[in-house]
Design a protein around this motif. Structure first.
Motif, PDB file in Angstrom:
ATOM      1  N   UNK A  90       0.913  -1.386   0.110  1.00 45.60           N
ATOM      2  CA  UNK A  90      -0.170   0.050  -0.085  1.00 45.60           C
ATOM      3  C   UNK A  90       0.784   1.280  -0.095  1.00 45.60           C
ATOM      4  N   UNK A  91       1.877   1.297   0.827  1.00 43.70           N
ATOM      5  CA  UNK A  91       2.814   2.651   0.667  1.00 43.70           C
ATOM      6  C   UNK A  91       3.540   2.569  -0.361  1.00 43.70           C
ATOM      7  N   UNK A  92       4.106   1.600  -1.113  1.00 44.57           N
ATOM      8  CA  UNK A  92       4.599   1.557  -2.163  1.00 44.57           C
ATOM      9  C   UNK A  92       3.687   2.424  -3.283  1.00 44.57           C
ATOM     10  N   UNK A  93       2.290   1.654  -3.393  1.00 44.97           N
ATOM     11  CA  UNK A  93       1.541   2.199  -4.420  1.00 44.97           C
ATOM     12  C   UNK A  93       1.177   3.861  -4.226  1.00 44.97           C
ATOM     13  N   UNK A  94       1.197   4.231  -3.080  1.00 46.04           N
ATOM     14  CA  UNK A  94       0.885   5.586  -2.587  1.00 46.04           C
ATOM     15  C   UNK A  94       2.276   6.378  -3.098  1.00 46.04           C
ATOM     16  N   UNK A  95       3.215   5.867  -2.978  1.00 47.46           N
ATOM     17  CA  UNK A  95       4.419   6.843  -3.270  1.00 47.46           C
ATOM     18  C   UNK A  95       4.693   6.633  -4.708  1.00 47.46           C
ATOM     19  N   UNK A  96       4.339   5.515  -5.455  1.00 45.45           N
ATOM     20  CA  UNK A  96       4.158   5.723  -7.014  1.00 45.45           C
ATOM     21  C   UNK A  96       3.426   6.451  -7.577  1.00 45.45           C
TER      22      UNK A  96
END
Length: 193
Positions: A90-96
């Motif tokens: 989830x954090x990776x997707x938000x940062x992307x």
């Protein structure tokens, strides 16, 4: 606690949606970003001169991603999945979303009004649309994970932007796009403008 937001600021909308999900009551300070001199007004609240900015008893948290992390802490983790692996995704997707999709952003500016459909989909746009489709296809439905969270807040605005330009995804990606478009919090965020 106050949230400094700007008109037609998609990042302000994302921060506001996350505040609602986190159950954190905020007073909104609106700044009309279409007026000349708006930067001077924003600088009264945020050292970056950018919106959104969260004001909490002398603390200034600027940048939407930092605001979301702060809201997540205040809410005891309401914005991300409980499972650590899912939370990392989830954090990776938000940062992307936060750092990516620059071609879509520049060639398809956010608008609440009618815009012409995107008919000239060049390679750089197609690569980004394909990536969005891959991300959206991962959704557990109706949200990305078990419950609505930061990922949904971050990508709901993109779902709206794509639809505005006539880009409607198919299959499971399309189901997630439609779910986000029908999400009451996105609809409220758009009405706030």
């Amino acid at each position: 606690m106050q949230l400094v937001v700007g008109t037609l600021s998609t990042w302000s909308s994302r921060a506001w949606i996350c505040s609602q999900l986190a159950g954190v009551k905020l007073d909104l300070i609106w700044i009309d970003l279409s007026k000349s001199g708006y930067k001077t007004e924003v600088l009264k609240y945020a050292p970056t001169g950018l919106v959104p900015a969260l004001l909490d008893d002398g603390l200034v948290v600027h940048d939407s991603l930092a605001i979301v992390e702060y809201l997540n802490e205040l809410s005891g983790g309401a914005l991300y999945p409980v499972d650590s692996s899912q939370r990392a995704i989830a954090r990776s997707l938000c940062m992307e979303m936060h750092a990516g999709f620059m071609n879509l952003r520049s060639q398809c500016p956010f608008s609440l009004g009618a815009v012409a459909p995107l008919v000239d989909i060049n390679d750089s746009i197609q690569i980004e649309i394909s990536r969005v489709e891959a991300i959206f296809s991962q959704a557990k439905l109706p949200f990305m994970f078990e419950q609505a969270g930061a990922v949904d807040a971050f990508y709901a605005i993109l779902a709206y932007r794509l639809q505005s330009y006539g880009i409607v995804l198919e299959g499971k990606a399309g189901e997630y796009q439609q779910s986000l478009l029908e999400w009451p919090l996105l609809q409220q965020a758009i009405k706030l403008r």
